[in-house]
Design an enzyme around this catalytic site. Sequence first.
Site, PDB file in Angstrom:
ATOM      1  N   GLY A  16       0.821  -1.209   0.000  1.00 39.40           N
ATOM      2  CA  GLY A  16       0.000   0.000   0.000  1.00 39.40           C
ATOM      3  C   GLY A  16       0.853   1.255   0.000  1.00 39.40           C
ATOM      4  CB  SER A 139      -4.268 -13.662  -2.806  1.00 40.71           C
ATOM      5  OG  SER A 139      -3.435 -14.773  -2.553  1.00 40.71           O
ATOM      6  CE1 TYR A 164      -5.089 -12.969   2.667  1.00 39.21           C
ATOM      7  CE2 TYR A 164      -4.221 -14.774   1.333  1.00 39.21           C
ATOM      8  CZ  TYR A 164      -4.302 -13.415   1.617  1.00 39.21           C
ATOM      9  OH  TYR A 164      -3.600 -12.505   0.846  1.00 39.21           O
TER      10      TYR A 164
END
Length: 285
Positions: A16, A139, A164
């Site tokens: 980020g 991802s 996740y």
Amino acid sequence: MKDKIVLVTGASSGMGKATCIEIAKLGAKVIMVCRDKQRGIEALEEVKQQSNNPSVELMLCDLGSIKEIKEFTKEFKKRFEKLDILINNAGVILPGKHRTKDGLELQFGVNHLGHFFLTKELLDLIKKSPTGRIINVASGAHKIGRIHFEDINLDKNYTLWRAYAQSKLANILFTYELARKLKGTNVTANCLHPGAVATNMGINRKTGFGTLITKTLKPFFQTPREGADTAIYLATSSDVQGITGKYFYKKKPIKSSMLSYNEHLAEKLWQFSEEIIEGISSRKS
């Protein structure tokens, strides 16, 4: 990128922060969205210094709180008339089971639902940009993901990777459904796999758990700047103007999992997400 307004979530560290630095170098006005005030202030100074761009601002928001997202977007709309690029970068993967402020499993609550709601709340401003872009950092872990509608918090069978992978599949389903809903507008929506990146994700900041593993693996991982490469490309390159509903890796569109293309599943997740937000909002009001 001059005159462009770019919002980046999870901007205090890792990919980020690297994304903010590179985009600020190109002259854009960058809004760094961070949860932690102190770390946000430190990152803001670093981004300004490294980019030599004073037009970078910090705004605080916990993406695990629907109330905070509402307050944040209200404030953002007061200050800005448009948003050119939204980069939903913030990601959580934390050892142990954790909950958001709203009581949801942390990874689903932040990685998917927080960004889902933030994007929806800012959509009107993005549509005011001549070439609005929405970029979701997903991802490759999505390939082992399933959406557990009957047990979204995984109370019956929780594992870190199950949680996740669910959140990352949700990122891609959301991107594709958003692209379909935005068809015919000037806004594009794409997602990406950054690759294996050495960041602080996976480290519990309170206990330090995960630090040793991360340090051990670091030489084999990309730097945050390398990991941010595709997000920066999708935000700034004219090559992807008008391209939407794609999953990118190393600046190239690639195939995501078969399940991620299931339109019925994407529609169901959209509805499900809206219902959760309505439920939280009615509880808090």
